[in-house]
Design an enzyme around this catalytic site. Structure first.
Site, PDB file in Angstrom:
ATOM      1  N   ASP A  53      29.240  40.903 -10.870  1.00  0.00           N
ATOM      2  CA  ASP A  53      30.484  39.230 -10.793  1.00  0.00           C
ATOM      3  C   ASP A  53      30.594  38.742  -9.273  1.00  0.00           C
ATOM      4  O   ASP A  53      31.451  39.331  -8.288  1.00  0.00           O
ATOM      5  CB  ASP A  53      32.036  40.594 -11.431  1.00  0.00           C
ATOM      6  CG  ASP A  53      32.911  39.621 -11.285  1.00  0.00           C
ATOM      7  OD1 ASP A  53      32.671  38.620 -11.468  1.00  0.00           O
ATOM      8  OD2 ASP A  53      33.680  40.235 -11.324  1.00  0.00           O
ATOM      9  N   ASP A 365      -9.200 -13.083  -5.218  1.00  0.00           N
ATOM     10  CA  ASP A 365      -8.117 -11.985  -5.325  1.00  0.00           C
ATOM     11  C   ASP A 365      -7.237 -13.066  -6.050  1.00  0.00           C
ATOM     12  O   ASP A 365      -7.732 -14.111  -6.171  1.00  0.00           O
ATOM     13  CB  ASP A 365      -7.781 -11.594  -3.726  1.00  0.00           C
ATOM     14  CG  ASP A 365      -6.870 -10.645  -3.361  1.00  0.00           C
ATOM     15  OD1 ASP A 365      -5.402 -11.071  -3.997  1.00  0.00           O
ATOM     16  OD2 ASP A 365      -6.710  -9.266  -3.628  1.00  0.00           O
ATOM     17  N   LYS A 475      -8.653  -5.763 -10.236  1.00  0.00           N
ATOM     18  CA  LYS A 475      -7.444  -5.731  -9.605  1.00  0.00           C
ATOM     19  C   LYS A 475      -6.093  -6.386  -9.959  1.00  0.00           C
ATOM     20  O   LYS A 475      -6.176  -7.312 -10.351  1.00  0.00           O
ATOM     21  CB  LYS A 475      -7.645  -6.060  -8.232  1.00  0.00           C
ATOM     22  CG  LYS A 475      -6.644  -5.803  -6.493  1.00  0.00           C
ATOM     23  CD  LYS A 475      -6.562  -5.927  -5.795  1.00  0.00           C
ATOM     24  CE  LYS A 475      -5.619  -6.062  -4.608  1.00  0.00           C
ATOM     25  NZ  LYS A 475      -5.942  -7.376  -3.557  1.00  0.00           N
ATOM     26  N   TRP A 476      -5.417  -4.876 -10.572  1.00  0.00           N
ATOM     27  CA  TRP A 476      -4.287  -5.283 -11.403  1.00  0.00           C
ATOM     28  C   TRP A 476      -3.036  -5.252 -10.370  1.00  0.00           C
ATOM     29  O   TRP A 476      -2.611  -4.125  -9.823  1.00  0.00           O
ATOM     30  CB  TRP A 476      -4.198  -4.323 -12.202  1.00  0.00           C
ATOM     31  CG  TRP A 476      -2.961  -3.982 -13.358  1.00  0.00           C
ATOM     32  CD1 TRP A 476      -1.937  -4.267 -13.373  1.00  0.00           C
ATOM     33  CD2 TRP A 476      -3.290  -4.687 -14.764  1.00  0.00           C
ATOM     34  NE1 TRP A 476      -0.887  -4.204 -14.070  1.00  0.00           N
ATOM     35  CE2 TRP A 476      -1.735  -4.855 -15.418  1.00  0.00           C
ATOM     36  CE3 TRP A 476      -4.756  -4.968 -15.608  1.00  0.00           C
ATOM     37  CZ2 TRP A 476      -1.352  -5.135 -16.167  1.00  0.00           C
ATOM     38  CZ3 TRP A 476      -4.082  -5.156 -16.721  1.00  0.00           C
ATOM     39  CH2 TRP A 476      -2.564  -5.375 -17.790  1.00  0.00           C
ATOM     40  N   ASP A 477      -2.752  -6.029 -10.105  1.00  0.00           N
ATOM     41  CA  ASP A 477      -1.545  -5.860  -8.880  1.00  0.00           C
ATOM     42  C   ASP A 477      -0.194  -5.966  -9.690  1.00  0.00           C
ATOM     43  O   ASP A 477       0.092  -5.962 -10.884  1.00  0.00           O
ATOM     44  CB  ASP A 477      -1.756  -7.681  -7.764  1.00  0.00           C
ATOM     45  CG  ASP A 477      -1.078  -7.147  -5.966  1.00  0.00           C
ATOM     46  OD1 ASP A 477      -0.478  -5.774  -6.413  1.00  0.00           O
ATOM     47  OD2 ASP A 477      -1.492  -7.798  -5.149  1.00  0.00           O
ATOM     48  N   MET A 478       0.813  -5.606  -8.737  1.00  0.00           N
ATOM     49  CA  MET A 478       2.078  -5.869  -8.887  1.00  0.00           C
ATOM     50  C   MET A 478       3.063  -5.942  -8.010  1.00  0.00           C
ATOM     51  O   MET A 478       3.550  -5.288  -7.334  1.00  0.00           O
ATOM     52  CB  MET A 478       2.973  -4.147 -10.241  1.00  0.00           C
ATOM     53  CG  MET A 478       3.556  -4.518 -10.402  1.00  0.00           C
ATOM     54  SD  MET A 478       5.428  -4.449  -9.407  1.00  0.00           S
ATOM     55  CE  MET A 478       6.327  -3.812 -11.258  1.00  0.00           C
ATOM     56  N   ASN A 479       4.044  -7.016  -7.982  1.00  0.00           N
ATOM     57  CA  ASN A 479       4.086  -7.333  -5.664  1.00  0.00           C
ATOM     58  C   ASN A 479       6.194  -8.106  -6.103  1.00  0.00           C
ATOM     59  O   ASN A 479       6.376  -8.117  -5.528  1.00  0.00           O
ATOM     60  CB  ASN A 479       3.543  -8.401  -6.026  1.00  0.00           C
ATOM     61  CG  ASN A 479       2.800  -8.508  -5.304  1.00  0.00           C
ATOM     62  OD1 ASN A 479       2.015  -7.310  -4.574  1.00  0.00           O
ATOM     63  ND2 ASN A 479       1.331  -8.902  -5.461  1.00  0.00           N
ATOM     64  N   CYS A 525      -2.712  -1.349  -8.136  1.00  0.00           N
ATOM     65  CA  CYS A 525      -2.457  -2.627  -6.179  1.00  0.00           C
ATOM     66  C   CYS A 525      -0.597  -2.970  -6.551  1.00  0.00           C
ATOM     67  O   CYS A 525      -0.255  -3.268  -8.016  1.00  0.00           O
ATOM     68  CB  CYS A 525      -3.361  -3.629  -6.388  1.00  0.00           C
ATOM     69  SG  CYS A 525      -2.338  -4.497  -4.788  1.00  0.00           S
ATOM     70  N   ASP A 547      -0.463  -2.443   1.822  1.00  0.00           N
ATOM     71  CA  ASP A 547      -1.520  -3.974   2.983  1.00  0.00           C
ATOM     72  C   ASP A 547      -1.689  -3.620   4.222  1.00  0.00           C
ATOM     73  O   ASP A 547      -1.468  -4.423   4.016  1.00  0.00           O
ATOM     74  CB  ASP A 547      -0.494  -4.450   2.185  1.00  0.00           C
ATOM     75  CG  ASP A 547      -0.596  -5.658   0.766  1.00  0.00           C
ATOM     76  OD1 ASP A 547      -2.005  -5.315   0.224  1.00  0.00           O
ATOM     77  OD2 ASP A 547       0.518  -5.739   0.276  1.00  0.00           O
TER      78      ASP A 547
END
Ligand code: GLA
Length: 727
Positions: A53, A365, A475-479, A525, A547
């Protein structure tokens, strides 16, 4: 059998070669956590719950003051009825009520593992994995919650995920849906997390766990470089080679939360899952919601032990496709060599030089499409810029293939520039909040991937390029990160779903394209390693690590990334000095050895190098080809941690255990320098090993226990590579 159920005591024992995980149904209703840790052959009840308790701990049953949800170790804690710690899930009924109570409602043991609809997740045959599903139910609102445990016995891994089923006639809103929660009845842990930024991904942060909550999260719409979806609890004495470590990693690429909470009685609640902020889900009658999966690993063999569990697991049960096990090509990427300013001639000159040095893949690129001369235009216009490439992409690809190299291409398909044909035609494709101005990032906007029509447009436009050109690598980027995570395509009750729907949309796109183009090697990426997570690894077997290509920074970034990700998954390139990101000048040799410790490549203008430098590059490429199988398919052992001082060391042992490659780095030259030792790991103590470059033969025990003395050298950023063959 990996899952043992003791009916008399209602105890579930999940057993792997390394660990045991034990739960019990308490008082016929409450699913309670008993133990997670080193494997025990049979759990007979040693770690009983002590009933007491406690002041301010409320009781569901008036006749027993020792029973409280506030002190019960739980598997999937609720909120609003007595447990004041962090809950694992939340609901909001139509009438506004947020109280929920989940009681035990049965279990099922299944061979193998089911797919998680629309999500990346580990997989295995019935020989690899056994699944336990425990059903919990909120009787008042007919909400069923299925806790799923997948036990990969031989791998020492358990994965967890949760499924919500609305069996009522009325809708309900889920306001929190974590994938796992574990209550430890002990507190002597450090917590280890990985934090960072663009150009500075994954720094190791180890600190004592004290009262309150340690919480890491991403609210950026993506897993982010700021915090990685990984958390480990470590015993105080645990180091690289020994001691208990519990690691959890989220197989997901969007907003997440992970936390460790110490309660008033020194218990620790460890949790991981989708972030509840802007993360609701409106569940219609009859609908289900599936959470992403968490990978859970326990070891008593320190951080190297933890890494070996994760590495093998990801290689065997998460990475897919023909490239997962294939040796990866040595690449050259034109980004740091030309940025946006290139011509056909410049590219071909670079490619020619690359093929002469032995490079195997040429990657074009950013900047080949639309009219993209800078980073504020053309995203979405995935057709060639004929000003720069008058002969078109198929021709360029043929030229590259004609030089004996593969051809790779950069995309950033999730984005849209306001200066683009796509935006002029479809301004509504942008993720945005009605009536509010856009928030811009890197001069660009994000596509609303919560919409199927937008996803299909992305698939079609990328597919058109991949189908018309001989492309071996993408190369699959996303910035940029996501803002205004709302969508006009959904009603008011569903706006909280958009961040998750975005990630589901992305997964749909990736599943479609990677299965339609199985021969293409995909590399993820996100401004470097900003989305280096286990979710992306399911679709893309490698990712650009950062980078930041400065050799000193990369020692740390790659060291910490390797805690859970195998070196083959980490893109690592040699670039120019002074380094573009730090201004530091490091020897070409050291830049080479750091990059060779992972998935090797170059990102510089080879035509600007001297003959002497080119000879070094050629030698590096030849060396990497010799050691590639050991680096990419062998076992990594971390020896000296660059976060702790001036040294970094690690070695690799090939799968057949015959080849050993070791690297030694000393960051700054020191006065009165101590002589450093390199003590190898993972060798056979009674075998003999020949130093390939120097001819000397040593015993495995000698190399591991006594170590090699490293000759002194007055030089900053110096490095050494040792190769051994088993005699
Ligand atoms: C990001 C990537 C880089 C490069 C640029 C191109 O920053 O991380 O490698 O591709 O985009 O714009």
């Amino acid at each position: 059998m990996a899952i043992i159920y003791d009916e008399a005591q209602s105890i579930f024992h999940l057993q792997t070669q390394a660990s045991s995980y034990v739960m019990q149904v308490v008082r016929g209703k409450y699913l309670s956590h008993l133990y997670w840790g080193r494997r025990v052959e049979q759990y007979r009840g040693s770690r009983a719950i002590i009933w007491k308790d406690r002041g301010f701990a409320p009781n569901p049953d008036d006749t027993d003051r020792t029973f409280s949800l506030d002190t019960l170790p739980q598997e999937y804690p609720q909120t609003g009825n007595g447990d004041f710690r962090t809950c694992a899930y939340g609901v909001r009924q139509e009438n506004g009520s947020r109280i929920s109570s989940l009681l035990y409602d049965g279990y099922e043991i299944l061979p193998g593992k089911r797919k998680l609809q629309g999500l990346p997740a580990s997989f295995g045959t019935p020989e690899d994995v056994e699944t336990l599903v425990i059903r919990l139910r909120d009787e008042l609102i007919d909400l069923v919650v299925e806790l799923e445990y997948n036990v990969f016995d031989q791998r020492g891994i358990i994965t967890r995920s949760v499924r919500f089923l609305n069996e009522a006639q009325r809708p309900v809103t889920l306001t929190k849906m974590l994938s796992m929660s574990v209550d430890f009845r002990e507190q002597d842990f450090d917590v280890l997390t990985l934090y960072g930024a663009h150009n500075n991904e994954r720094n190791m942060d180890r600190r004592p766990l004290t009262s309150g909550i340690v919480q890491i999260e991403s609210l950026r719409g993506t897993s982010s470089p700021q915090q990685s979806p990984f958390l480990a609890l470590m015993r105080k004495n645990a180091d690289e080679d020994q001691g208990e470590v519990y690691g959890v990693q989220f197989v997901y690429s969007g907003n997440f939360l992970a936390s460790a909470q110490v309660d008033a009685f020194q218990n620790v609640r460890l949790q991981m899952g989708l972030h509840p902020w802007n993360g609701e889900w409106y569940l219609h009658p009859g609908e289900t919601f599936q959470t992403p999966e968490v990978v859970m690993a326990y070891t008593h063999e320190g951080l190297n032990g933890l890494s070996h569990l994760f590495h093998t697991f990801y290689r065997r049960h998460l990475m897919r496709g023909k490239h997962a096990d294939a040796l990866r090509p040595i690449l050259i990427n034109n980004w740091e060599a030309t940025f946006f300013q290139f011509t056909e001639e410049k590219l071909l000159n670079l490619a020619r030089k690359a093929s002469e040095t032995g490079i195997e893949l040429f990657v074009l690129d950013d900047g080949w499409f639309g009219h993209r001369d800078g980073d504020n235009s053309s995203l979405g216009d995935w057709f060639v810029d004929e000003r720069k490439l008058p002969h078109g992409l198929p021709w360029l690809a043929d030229q590259i293939h004609g030089m004996g190299m593969q051809f790779g291409l950069w995309f950033e398909p999730e984005m849209i520039s306001q200066d683009s044909q796509l935006y002029r035609e479809h301004p509504d494709y942008v993720l945005h909040a009605q009536g509010r101005p856009y928030t811009i990032g890197r001069g660009q906007l994000v596509l609303d991937l919560s919409r199927k029509d937008v996803c299909d447009h992305v698939i079609d436009s990328v597919r058109a390029v991949l189908a018309s050109t001989h492309i071996d690598y993408v190369k699959w980027d996303m910035n940029r990160h996501l803002t205004e995570m709302e969508s006009g395509a959904y009603g008011p009750c569903q706006q909280g779903e958009i961040s998750h729907r975005y990630v589901l949309g992305l997964y749909y796109i990736l599943e479609t394209l990677t299965s339609q183009f199985p021969d293409i090697l995909f590399e993820g990426c996100s401004s470097g390693g900003g989305r280096f997570d286990a979710g992306m690894l399911y679709y893309m077997p490698q990712s650009w690590c950062s980078d930041n290509t400065d050799a000193v920074c990369r020692m740390k970034i790659q060291y910490a990334t390797s805690l859970t990700f195998p070196p083959v998954t980490m893109g690592a390139h040699v670039s120019v000095v002074p380094n573009q990101q730090t201004g530091r000048v490091t020897p070409l040799e050291t830049r080479g050895y750091v990059a060779m410790s992972a998935n090797f490549g170059y990102e510089l203008d080879l035509n600007a190098l001297s003959q002497q430098e080119l000879d070094v590059v050629k030698a590096q490429i030849a060396l990497y080809k010799e050691i590639r199988d050991t680096i990419q398919n062998g076992t990594l052992y971390r020896i000296k941690n660059p976060f702790n001082g001036n040294l970094a060391q690690w070695n690799f042992v090939s799968q057949d255990r015959k080849q050993v490659v070791a690297f030694h780095f000393e960051i700054l030259s020191q006065p009165a320098a101590p002589v450093q030792l390199l003590k190898l790991k993972g060798l056979e103590a009674d075998a003999l090993y020949r130093d390939v470059d120097r001819g000397t033969v040593y015993g495995g025990d000698e190399l591991m226990y006594s170590g090699i003395s490293i000759p002194l050298k007055k030089q900053d950023f110096r490095s050494e590579c040792y190769r051994f063959e088993k005699v």
